[in-house]
Design a protein around this motif. Structure first.
Motif, PDB file in Angstrom:
ATOM      1  N   GLY A  44      34.700  34.193  33.404  1.00  0.00           N
ATOM      2  CA  GLY A  44      34.970  33.099  32.477  1.00  0.00           C
ATOM      3  C   GLY A  44      34.261  33.271  31.137  1.00  0.00           C
ATOM      4  O   GLY A  44      34.831  32.974  30.085  1.00  0.00           O
ATOM      5  N   SER A  45      33.034  33.787  31.161  1.00  0.00           N
ATOM      6  CA  SER A  45      32.318  34.038  29.900  1.00  0.00           C
ATOM      7  C   SER A  45      33.103  35.024  29.049  1.00  0.00           C
ATOM      8  O   SER A  45      33.255  34.852  27.836  1.00  0.00           O
ATOM      9  CB  SER A  45      30.932  34.642  30.173  1.00  0.00           C
ATOM     10  N   PHE A  46      33.603  36.064  29.705  1.00  0.00           N
ATOM     11  CA  PHE A  46      34.377  37.076  28.992  1.00  0.00           C
ATOM     12  C   PHE A  46      35.636  36.451  28.391  1.00  0.00           C
ATOM     13  O   PHE A  46      35.978  36.732  27.239  1.00  0.00           O
ATOM     14  CB  PHE A  46      34.765  38.203  29.955  1.00  0.00           C
ATOM     15  N   MET A  47      36.294  35.579  29.167  1.00  0.00           N
ATOM     16  CA  MET A  47      37.545  35.004  28.666  1.00  0.00           C
ATOM     17  C   MET A  47      37.302  34.122  27.445  1.00  0.00           C
ATOM     18  O   MET A  47      38.096  34.114  26.501  1.00  0.00           O
ATOM     19  CB  MET A  47      38.249  34.190  29.770  1.00  0.00           C
ATOM     20  N   ASN A 224      39.713  35.093  41.528  1.00  0.00           N
ATOM     21  CA  ASN A 224      38.407  34.424  41.421  1.00  0.00           C
ATOM     22  C   ASN A 224      37.349  35.396  40.885  1.00  0.00           C
ATOM     23  O   ASN A 224      36.493  35.029  40.081  1.00  0.00           O
ATOM     24  CB  ASN A 224      37.992  33.901  42.790  1.00  0.00           C
ATOM     25  N   PHE A 225      37.450  36.640  41.348  1.00  0.00           N
ATOM     26  CA  PHE A 225      36.516  37.692  40.916  1.00  0.00           C
ATOM     27  C   PHE A 225      36.594  37.889  39.403  1.00  0.00           C
ATOM     28  O   PHE A 225      35.591  38.096  38.725  1.00  0.00           O
ATOM     29  CB  PHE A 225      36.876  38.982  41.655  1.00  0.00           C
ATOM     30  N   ILE A 226      37.838  37.808  38.850  1.00  0.00           N
ATOM     31  CA  ILE A 226      38.018  38.003  37.400  1.00  0.00           C
ATOM     32  C   ILE A 226      37.622  36.752  36.620  1.00  0.00           C
ATOM     33  O   ILE A 226      36.963  36.838  35.591  1.00  0.00           O
ATOM     34  CB  ILE A 226      39.488  38.378  37.080  1.00  0.00           C
ATOM     35  N   TYR A 227      38.045  35.593  37.122  1.00  0.00           N
ATOM     36  CA  TYR A 227      37.942  34.375  36.306  1.00  0.00           C
ATOM     37  C   TYR A 227      36.733  33.492  36.609  1.00  0.00           C
ATOM     38  O   TYR A 227      36.466  32.552  35.854  1.00  0.00           O
ATOM     39  CB  TYR A 227      39.219  33.543  36.432  1.00  0.00           C
TER      40      TYR A 227
ATOM     41  N   PRO B   3      36.752  25.991  41.612  1.00  0.00           N
ATOM     42  CA  PRO B   3      37.433  25.166  40.592  1.00  0.00           C
ATOM     43  C   PRO B   3      37.245  25.732  39.182  1.00  0.00           C
ATOM     44  O   PRO B   3      38.157  25.697  38.367  1.00  0.00           O
ATOM     45  CB  PRO B   3      36.737  23.803  40.734  1.00  0.00           C
ATOM     46  N   GLY B   4      36.076  26.284  38.904  1.00  0.00           N
ATOM     47  CA  GLY B   4      35.825  26.866  37.578  1.00  0.00           C
ATOM     48  C   GLY B   4      36.760  28.021  37.282  1.00  0.00           C
ATOM     49  O   GLY B   4      37.293  28.137  36.170  1.00  0.00           O
ATOM     50  N   ALA B   5      36.985  28.874  38.286  1.00  0.00           N
ATOM     51  CA  ALA B   5      37.894  30.012  38.097  1.00  0.00           C
ATOM     52  C   ALA B   5      39.314  29.528  37.854  1.00  0.00           C
ATOM     53  O   ALA B   5      40.038  30.064  37.010  1.00  0.00           O
ATOM     54  CB  ALA B   5      37.842  30.928  39.326  1.00  0.00           C
ATOM     55  N   ILE B   6      39.694  28.496  38.597  1.00  0.00           N
ATOM     56  CA  ILE B   6      41.050  27.947  38.411  1.00  0.00           C
ATOM     57  C   ILE B   6      41.206  27.403  36.994  1.00  0.00           C
ATOM     58  O   ILE B   6      42.215  27.644  36.326  1.00  0.00           O
ATOM     59  CB  ILE B   6      41.327  26.843  39.463  1.00  0.00           C
ATOM     60  N   ALA B  11      43.671  27.831  31.895  1.00  0.00           N
ATOM     61  CA  ALA B  11      43.501  27.720  30.440  1.00  0.00           C
ATOM     62  C   ALA B  11      43.932  29.009  29.742  1.00  0.00           C
ATOM     63  O   ALA B  11      44.641  28.977  28.730  1.00  0.00           O
ATOM     64  CB  ALA B  11      42.049  27.402  30.107  1.00  0.00           C
ATOM     65  N   SER B  12      43.526  30.150  30.295  1.00  0.00           N
ATOM     66  CA  SER B  12      43.868  31.440  29.682  1.00  0.00           C
ATOM     67  C   SER B  12      45.380  31.674  29.701  1.00  0.00           C
ATOM     68  O   SER B  12      45.986  32.051  28.697  1.00  0.00           O
ATOM     69  CB  SER B  12      43.185  32.588  30.438  1.00  0.00           C
TER      70      SER B  12
END
Lengths: 535, 50
Positions: A44-47, A224-227, B3-6, B11-12
């Protein structure tokens, strides 16, 4: 779309142009480099930093490069020396542009070689050649055997195999380029890009529907691993630089090819909206599709820990060693493997043909050579120097070119063109130029971004990479013992290209009696009276 | 999936798909429009400064 005059080519349709531009941008990095970078840099930081870089670096550079290209096209200049000279009336302008001829040629040569791996693995997948090598180390050994490196006794491929696939790949590239802008490159994009998106979508759906792997991991765990947001890393400069680098590479800026494509437009054609559409198409291929195939598949079969190890071992291992192992465990695996590697092949070829465009434009426009003749000559040069890469791959010959031309050189060219187009041309002129014929009005904040933020961002990247990598690489601190002569030769070839192009630019200016201070004569549309040209 | 990953994934994806849909929507719409709707012909040509 309109041609400037009877002698210059033009794009057939607007959609064809955008697909060709997007094809230039969509490459191996979208499907291999992006997921690895995202997973390595905090998800998420990367995104977050990735989208900031898209806004502050990617989109502004797209508009700048389209603007430089179209402005050059007004003077029938599809190459950087001419484009820079059209903006900056100074004798140094044309020589500054030489970097925009060296980079695409150098990258084209080694990129075509890597592209030939994808063609070879498409064939190996269809024929089931690597079937039975069910572990990643076995596939790494298979890849090395194909590349002709490592222990000769362990090789399973004939020595001529990489040469044959390189020759076929190069022949396809040259054939397409020789057909011209509309009949060759645009037609390839109109066929290749939908196929690329179709194949990528099929693969993403297949991966998402995979049942849980041996340790219970699913594709959702891969996403999940990516985001997964590790926001603690958002303050790390490395994450910001990694995302800026990814934006830079994925949009193919700093290469000279976007500008060459844009030079076939007129001031009545839009570049503002087209630039956004091109970037958006590339981002869809990267974020939506690129992130949904390789890493999620690796997580299903190897678990999160295994996928992390794969990601850290490099993008090529992920693409050429991990994915074939995955396909062997799936129903219709041979077909899916062929889809994956042909997807990479289409992504590669739409980029490599773009790299030849500024080279061909230079010889056609300045020396009057026929497109077919220049294409053939470029093919011979690519073949000759491509052979060096095949023969000396294990000695770091390709890595050296990839760093100096394909990494550092791109940032240098992007920085130079931003300075020339925005600062020397002046921000107001650059802004007006981008808006000529525009279908949208770009928010005015981007004028400030282009003027101050983008060049500052590029300078930071340049200094950081220069300090972190360029100096140690220049001093050969990371070169394996015994490889120094190959690395040195690799650098000398780049210098040789730079010298040759500098002399050719000088010869072209003399031959055509260009006056650096007076500028070029604008090419007039054939049927348009002169008085109507100045808008 | 956390939930954070979702949230980050949605969003992306929304951002890039939204940008793609908007830009191509504009292109298709403008494709049917005449050249007269272009924004800039009345603006000065930067080359005129020379």
């Amino acid at each position: 779309m309109r041609a400037h005059d009877g002698s210059r080519e033009a794009w057939g349709t607007r959609i064809g142009l955008i697909l060709a531009m997007a094809g230039n941008a969509v490459g191996l990095g979208n499907f291999l480099r992006f997921p690895v970078q995202a997973a390595d840099n905090g998800g998420g930081s990367f995104m977050v930093t990735y989208f900031v870089a898209l806004l502050l670096l990617g989109l502004p550079l797209m508009w700048i490069e389209w603007g430089i290209g179209r402005n050059g096209g007004r003077f029938r200049k599809g190459h950087m020396p001419g484009m820079f000279a059209a903006i900056w009336r100074h004798p140094a302008a044309k020589y500054t542009g030489v970097i925009g001829l060296v980079i695409p040629l150098v990258v084209m040569i080694y990129y075509t070689y890597i592209e030939s791996w994808t063609l070879a693995f498409t064939w190996f997948s269809l024929t089931g050649d690597y079937w039975g090598r069910a572990t990643q180390p076995e596939m790494v050994a298979y890849l090395r055997s194909f590349q002709g490196i490592g222990d000769p006794a362990a090789r399973v491929h004939a020595p001529w195999t990489p040469y044959a696939f390189f020759a076929v790949t190069l022949a396809i590239n040259i054939w397409i380029v020789s057909k011209g802008i509309s009949a060759g490159i645009e037609r390839l994009a109109r066929i290749g890009m939908p196929i690329l998106f179709l194949f990528a979508t099929i693969l993403a759906v297949v991966v998402c529907l995979l049942p849980a792997g041996p340790d219970g991991s699913t594709a959702a765990d891969g996403l999940n691993f990516i985001y997964a947001p590790d926001l603690s890393r958002i303050g790390q400069p490395g994450v910001w630089l990694a995302s800026a680098g990814q934006i830079f590479f994925t949009l193919s800026v700093g290469m000279g090819s976007l500008q060459a494509y844009a030079s076939y437009l007129t001031t009545k054609d839009d570049i503002a909206l087209n630039g956004v559409a091109t970037a958006a198409t590339n981002e869809t291929a990267e974020v939506v599709l690129g992130g949904s195939i390789a890493i999620p598949a690796a997580v299903v079969f190897f678990g999160v820990g295994g996928a992390m190890a794969v990601a850290q071992s490099g993008a090529f291992n992920l693409g050429f060693a991990t994915m074939p192992v995955v396909f062997q465990q799936l129903p219709s695996g041979q077909l899916l493997g062929a889809l994956w590697f042909s997807l990479l092949f289409f992504a590669g070829i739409t980029s490599s043909v773009a790299m030849l465009t500024p080279i061909i434009a230079f010889f056609r426009e300045e020396f009057g050579f026929r497109r077919e003749a220049v294409s053939l000559a470029a093919g011979i040069v690519t073949a000759l120097f491509g052979l060096m890469h095949i023969a000396w791959l294990e000695h770091g010959f390709l890595d050296e070119w990839d760093y100096w031309a394909g990494t550092f050189g791109l940032v240098v060219l992007a920085f130079l063109e931003t300075i020339i187009f925005v600062w020397i041309f002046e921000p107001e002129n650059a802004w007006r130029s981008i808006h000529q014929g525009a279908d949208i009005r770009i928010p005015r904040v981007f004028k400030f971004v282009m003027t101050f933020v983008t060049p500052a961002y590029l300078l930071v990247i340049l200094l950081w990479w220069g300090w972190q990598d360029a100096l140690p690489i220049l001093r050969m601190e990371r070169v394996a013992p015994g490889d120094e002569p190959y690395v040195l030769l690799s650098r000398l070839v780049i210098v040789f290209f730079a010298v040759v192009f500098t002399l050719l630019v000088r010869a072209a200016w003399r031959r055509n009696a260009y006056d650096d201070r007076a500028g070029f004569v604008e090419a007039l549309p054939a049927a348009t009276p002169a008085k109507e040209v100045n808008l | 999936v956390t939930p954070g990953a979702i949230v980050f994934m949605i969003a992306s994806w929304s951002l890039v798909l939204g940008l793609t849909a908007w830009s191509f929507g504009r292109i298709l719409r403008d494709g049917r429009a005449s050249d007269g709707e272009k924004t800039a012909p009345e603006e000065a040509d930067p080359a005129d400064r020379r």
